[in-house]
Design a protein around this motif. Structure first.
Motif, short mmCIF file in Angstrom:
data_model
loop_
_atom_site.label_atom_id
_atom_site.label_comp_id
_atom_site.label_asym_id
_atom_site.label_seq_id
_atom_site.Cartn_x
_atom_site.Cartn_y
_atom_site.Cartn_z
N TYR A 42 58.25 45.71 53.59
CA TYR A 42 58.81 46.62 52.61
C TYR A 42 59.11 47.94 53.28
CZ TYR A 42 54.21 48.86 51.97
OH TYR A 42 53.03 49.52 52.16
N SER A 43 60.00 48.70 52.62
CA SER A 43 60.43 49.98 53.17
C SER A 43 60.58 50.99 52.05
CB SER A 43 61.78 49.81 53.89
OG SER A 43 62.30 51.07 54.26
N VAL A 44 60.02 52.17 52.26
CA VAL A 44 60.11 53.23 51.26
C VAL A 44 61.16 54.27 51.63
CG1 VAL A 44 57.73 52.89 50.51
CG2 VAL A 44 58.26 54.58 52.30
N GLY A 45 61.78 54.11 52.82
CA GLY A 45 62.82 55.05 53.22
C GLY A 45 63.44 54.64 54.54
N ILE A 46 64.50 55.32 54.91
CA ILE A 46 65.21 55.00 56.15
C ILE A 46 64.25 55.04 57.33
CG2 ILE A 46 67.02 55.76 57.76
CD1 ILE A 46 68.51 56.91 55.36
N GLY A 47 64.28 53.96 58.12
CA GLY A 47 63.44 53.89 59.31
C GLY A 47 61.98 53.62 59.06
N GLN A 48 61.57 53.50 57.81
CA GLN A 48 60.16 53.28 57.47
C GLN A 48 59.96 51.82 57.07
OE1 GLN A 48 58.30 56.47 55.01
NE2 GLN A 48 60.38 57.30 54.91
N ILE A 49 59.20 51.08 57.89
CA ILE A 49 58.99 49.67 57.66
C ILE A 49 57.49 49.38 57.67
CG2 ILE A 49 59.46 47.31 58.44
CD1 ILE A 49 61.98 48.87 57.73
N SER A 50 57.04 48.64 56.67
CA SER A 50 55.66 48.17 56.63
C SER A 50 55.67 46.65 56.64
CB SER A 50 54.94 48.67 55.38
OG SER A 50 54.85 50.07 55.38
N SER A 51 54.83 46.08 57.50
CA SER A 51 54.76 44.63 57.63
C SER A 51 53.50 44.12 56.96
CB SER A 51 54.75 44.25 59.11
OG SER A 51 54.53 42.86 59.26
N VAL A 64 52.61 40.68 57.00
CA VAL A 64 52.04 39.54 57.74
C VAL A 64 52.59 39.53 59.16
CG1 VAL A 64 51.60 38.09 55.72
CG2 VAL A 64 53.83 38.01 56.83
N PRO A 65 51.74 39.20 60.14
CA PRO A 65 52.24 39.09 61.51
C PRO A 65 53.10 37.84 61.64
CG PRO A 65 49.95 38.40 61.41
CD PRO A 65 50.29 38.94 60.05
N GLN A 66 54.21 37.96 62.34
CA GLN A 66 55.13 36.83 62.37
C GLN A 66 56.20 37.05 63.42
OE1 GLN A 66 56.47 37.15 58.34
NE2 GLN A 66 56.48 39.35 58.68
N ASN A 67 57.11 36.11 63.41
CA ASN A 67 58.20 36.10 64.37
C ASN A 67 59.37 36.96 63.92
OD1 ASN A 67 59.67 35.05 66.61
ND2 ASN A 67 60.75 33.69 65.21
N LEU A 68 59.24 37.65 62.80
CA LEU A 68 60.35 38.37 62.21
C LEU A 68 60.13 39.87 62.30
CD1 LEU A 68 60.57 36.19 58.98
CD2 LEU A 68 62.06 36.01 60.98
N SER A 69 61.22 40.62 62.16
CA SER A 69 61.15 42.08 62.09
C SER A 69 62.14 42.55 61.06
CB SER A 69 61.45 42.70 63.46
OG SER A 69 62.78 42.38 63.86
N ALA A 70 61.99 43.79 60.63
CA ALA A 70 62.89 44.35 59.63
C ALA A 70 63.31 45.74 60.06
CB ALA A 70 62.22 44.40 58.26
N SER A 71 64.48 46.16 59.57
CA SER A 71 64.96 47.51 59.86
C SER A 71 65.70 48.04 58.65
CB SER A 71 65.88 47.51 61.09
OG SER A 71 67.02 46.71 60.86
N ARG A 72 65.71 49.34 58.54
CA ARG A 72 66.42 50.00 57.44
C ARG A 72 67.26 51.12 58.04
NH1 ARG A 72 63.90 51.91 51.66
NH2 ARG A 72 65.80 52.83 50.79
#
Lengths: 113, 114
Positions: free
Chosen positions: A49-58, A60-68
């Motif tokens: 989840y993300s609460v703002g630009i560039g702010q990412i909270s994960s 679960v550990p995994q093979n994936l990543s997210a970006s905003r």
């Protein structure tokens, strides 16, 4: 009114290939954005989840990543897909006007072969 | 930790009749929100109804109503006058106030018989 888009709708990818799923929201500013995965016949699992630009909270550990990269854009990525990454990926948003309610996009079906 | 349990994997109802879907949850917080989402074959999650835990009155949206029993941590969904379009997976969900971690149950598949 607010709308949420996801693309692609369906994706078939070989093991080891990269992944990029995109989610955009219209009609709102500074939303919280979410990525969920749903395995076949199962409930939803929060990935990021993300609460703002560039702010990412994960979650679960995994093979994936997210970006905003932008206020209303949320991207789910992987450098090398695994068979276990197959599933249905849902993006959601919530904002000042929605309280704690999250609204979901149409989802992306990902099949890794 | 918060958990959501849906003990009915499948339910069926005759068209125009009433059906109740069960959901129990566990949370240590006092301020939280509960939801029922519908997932039709298209798989998009659609909000059906929501309930704020601080409200004693049960939420109602047209043919959909809930029975919220806070002490028992129970949150059931009643669908009245069932229609063929109500056939779907239904998910119960819980989120604490000002929290981003929404938890979902495993879902109940509802079949509506004509």
């Amino acid at each position: 009114s607010q709308t949420i888009h996801q693309w692609p709708a369906t994706l078939v990818q070989p093991v080891g290939s990269p992944l990029s799923l995109e989610c955009t929201v219209e009609g709102t500013s500074n939303p919280n954005l979410y990525w969920y995965r749903q395995a076949a016949g199962r409930g939803l699992q929060l990935l990021f989840y993300s609460v703002g630009i560039g702010q990412i909270s994960s979650e679960v550990p995994q093979n994936l990543s997210a970006s905003r990269p932008q206020d209303r854009q949320f991207i789910l990525s992987s450098k090398k897909l695994l068979l276990s990454d197959s599933g249905f990926y849902l993006c959601a948003w919530k904002g000042y006007t929605t309280g704690e309610t999250q609204y979901f996009g149409p989802g992306t079906r990902l099949l890794v072969l | 930790a918060q958990t959501v349990t849906q003990s009915q994997p499948e339910m069926s109802v005759q068209e125009a009749e009433t059906v109740t879907l069960s959901c129990t949850y566990d949370t240590s917080e006092s301020d939280y929100y509960l939801f029922w989402y519908k997932q039709p074959p298209s798989r998009q999650m659609i909000l059906v109804i929501r309930q704020e835990a601080y409200k004693q009155q049960n939420a109602t949206e047209n043919r959909f109503s809930v029975n919220f029993q806070k002490a028992a941590k129970s949150f059931s969904l009643k669908i009245s006058d069932s229609q063929l379009g109500d056939a779907a997976m239904y998910f119960c969900a819980l989120v604490q106030y000002n929290n981003n971690d929404m938890r979902f149950g495993a879902g109940t598949r509802l079949t509506v018989k004509p």
